[in-house]
Structure formats: structure tokens, C-alpha cells
Design a protein around this motif. Structure first.
Motif, PDB file in Angstrom:
ATOM      1  N   LYS A  95       0.902  -1.233   0.024  1.00 25.10           N
ATOM      2  CA  LYS A  95       0.116   0.112  -0.083  1.00 25.10           C
ATOM      3  C   LYS A  95       0.907   1.251   0.112  1.00 25.10           C
ATOM      4  O   LYS A  95       0.649   2.408   0.568  1.00 25.10           O
ATOM      5  CB  LYS A  95      -0.906   0.052   1.192  1.00 25.10           C
ATOM      6  CG  LYS A  95      -1.795  -1.088   1.351  1.00 25.10           C
ATOM      7  CD  LYS A  95      -2.794  -1.276   0.161  1.00 25.10           C
ATOM      8  CE  LYS A  95      -3.779  -2.484   0.431  1.00 25.10           C
ATOM      9  NZ  LYS A  95      -4.703  -2.559  -0.657  1.00 25.10           N
ATOM     10  N   LYS A  96       2.251   0.926  -0.425  1.00 21.64           N
ATOM     11  CA  LYS A  96       2.902   2.187  -0.387  1.00 21.64           C
ATOM     12  C   LYS A  96       3.575   2.631  -1.860  1.00 21.64           C
ATOM     13  O   LYS A  96       3.715   1.636  -2.806  1.00 21.64           O
ATOM     14  CB  LYS A  96       4.316   1.701   0.526  1.00 21.64           C
ATOM     15  CG  LYS A  96       3.664   1.574   1.949  1.00 21.64           C
ATOM     16  CD  LYS A  96       4.930   1.465   2.777  1.00 21.64           C
ATOM     17  CE  LYS A  96       4.002   1.189   4.291  1.00 21.64           C
ATOM     18  NZ  LYS A  96       5.134   0.888   5.343  1.00 21.64           N
ATOM     19  N   SER A 222     -11.557  -3.278  -0.864  1.00 24.60           N
ATOM     20  CA  SER A 222     -10.677  -2.526  -0.179  1.00 24.60           C
ATOM     21  C   SER A 222      -9.195  -3.432   0.329  1.00 24.60           C
ATOM     22  O   SER A 222      -8.241  -2.928   0.549  1.00 24.60           O
ATOM     23  CB  SER A 222     -11.159  -1.567   0.956  1.00 24.60           C
ATOM     24  OG  SER A 222     -11.324  -2.400   2.015  1.00 24.60           O
ATOM     25  N   ARG A 225      -5.465  -8.095  -2.799  1.00 27.42           N
ATOM     26  CA  ARG A 225      -4.163  -8.267  -2.640  1.00 27.42           C
ATOM     27  C   ARG A 225      -3.729  -9.125  -4.082  1.00 27.42           C
ATOM     28  O   ARG A 225      -4.374  -9.666  -4.465  1.00 27.42           O
ATOM     29  CB  ARG A 225      -4.003  -9.161  -1.378  1.00 27.42           C
ATOM     30  CG  ARG A 225      -3.916  -8.549  -0.053  1.00 27.42           C
ATOM     31  CD  ARG A 225      -2.573  -7.970   0.113  1.00 27.42           C
ATOM     32  NE  ARG A 225      -2.547  -6.880   1.160  1.00 27.42           N
ATOM     33  CZ  ARG A 225      -1.347  -6.679   1.713  1.00 27.42           C
ATOM     34  NH1 ARG A 225      -0.243  -6.700   1.216  1.00 27.42           N
ATOM     35  NH2 ARG A 225      -1.328  -5.819   2.754  1.00 27.42           N
TER      36      ARG A 225
END
Length: 230
Positions: A95-96, A222, A225
Motif C-alpha cells: 500500500k506504499k 478494499s 491483494r
């Protein structure tokens, strides 16, 4: 190969804690990148992945465990390599922010636009599969991609949800190979790039295992993955 100049140029754009990643042919550049970052007052982290990876910081198209191992210690990642295949694999599992530095051209760029475009296509495939009744779960016979236990697990979840399920074991996954089968959607347990890169070639939705879980309501969008092969 000299990355000093290109890396020093983008130092202001990198976060304070940087995870370092590379494709295998550029692994030897990671120690120098770490040295440059730390000299500039940043923290550089090279994560150690699972047993399928030969080197710390290495990324495969279906294995971003080195990135996951460093995720909690970093605010963003720098991938040293060419193309989008490997950095996108890591970016989907995290998530970066992911910055790519091409050591050949010296070009630095973000993969966020490519990531967003692919995510929109994956969302469309998932939504299209929600109304599917008949699923084919595909097991790939190739070494390193044969996940029969995972195929059995997702087939069981689909059957528990009242879906019709057939299973196919094959060494080749292609539109031509799947053409004879009358199902509404496919779930590939092989390399996730089969579904993510080639969806446009298939007349029916081609899902990864984690996407099938979203269709079944077992995972929220949300919590999307990348389906890594363990």
C-alpha cells in the motif's frame, strides 16, 4: 553501471525510509543504492524474502515477499530495474508508493498510473464474474505453479456458495486451450499474471484466487491483494 547520479537526483522525492528492491540482474546495485541513501540521511531497508528468492531485495513476477518483509520498516520503495512486470508485482502487494529507477537509461518514474489502470480492469473482471454460476478452476502442471491444494480450497468455497465447479489440470493456459469449455468464469491458480496481463484475450472473466474470494464476499475490494505463489 553507475546509478549515483540518477539516484542522487531523485533523493528529494524519496521518503525518509526506503525499501530497496531489484530484479535479479541488478541485485548487485542494491548495496550502492543503500550507501547513497544512508549518506543522504535516509534509512534504507533491503528485505529478505522467502526460500524461492536467491537474494535479499529480489522480486519475481509472482513473489514479492522481499517487499512484504520490509513493508513495516519503510514509507515507500525504490525498485531498480527495467520495465513494469516486477515492480508492479510488488506494488500490488503493498500500500506504499513504488518508484522505479532504470539503471540503463537513468530514468526514474512512478508506477501508480499503470497500477490504477490495471486495478480498474481487475474491478471490471470481478464485477462481471459476480453473476457467474459455472466456474472452472485451473491447475497448472508447470513446476513452481502447481497449486493443487489451493485449487481444491477455492473450488470448495465456490461449491459452498452454490456454484457449479469443474477443475482442469493443464500445462498451457490460453484462450485456445479453454475455448471448448462452457463456463461463465475461470479461476487460475497459476501465475497471477495469466489473469492480470491477458484478460482481454479471454471471452469470460479470468480471476486470480484472491479475486475469486472477493466475488464470493470473503474478501473486501478494499483488501485487494496480489495473488502470490507460495
Amino acid at each position: 553501471m553507475d546509478i549515483d547520479g540518477p539516484l542522487e537526483k531523485i533523493l528529494p522525492d524519496l521518503p525518509g525510509r526506503v525499501g530497496l528492491l531489484a530484479s535479479v540482474q541488478y541485485i548487485h546495485l542494491l548495496p550502492r543504492a543503500k550507501e547513497i541513501l544512508e549518506k543522504a540521511g535516509k534509512t534504507a531497508v533491503i528485505g529478505k524474502g522467502d526460500g524461492r528468492l536467491c537474494y535479499p531485495g529480489q522480486v519475481l513476477g509472482c513473489d514479492c515477499s522481499a517487499a512484504v518483509a520490509a513493508e513495516d520498516e519503510t514509507d515507500g520503495f525504490l525498485f531498480i530495474g527495467e520495465g513494469d512486470f516486477h515492480p508492479l508485482a510488488a506494488a500490488f502487494g503493498l500500500k506504499k508508493k513504488m518508484t522505479v529507477l532504470n539503471p540503463v537509461t537513468g530514468e526514474a518514474r512512478s508506477v501508480e498510473d499503470q497500477k490504477d489502470r490495471i486495478l480498474r480492469r481487475r474491478f471490471a473482471a470481478i464485477e462481471s464474474a459476480r453473476s457467474a454460476q459455472a466456474f472452472m478452476v485451473i491447475v497448472c502442471g508447470k513446476v513452481g505453479q502447481n497449486r493443487r491444494s489451493e485449487a481444491d480450497r477455492i473450488a470448495g468455497l465456490l461449491r459452498d456458495a452454490g456454484k457449479d465447479v469443474v477443475m482442469l489440470a493443464t500445462d498451457e493456459i490460453s484462450p485456445q486451450a479453454l475455448l471448448p469449455y462452457r463456463v461463465d468464469a475461470f479461476v487460475s491458480t497459476a501465475c497471477p499474471r495469466v489473469a492480470m496481463d491477458d484478460q482481454a484475450r479471454y471471452p469470460k472473466p479470468m480471476l486470480t484466487v484472491t479475486e475469486a474470494e472477493i466475488v464470493l464476499g470473503l474478501r473486501d475490494w478494499s483488501d485487494y491483494r496480489f495473488d502470490t505463489i507460495c
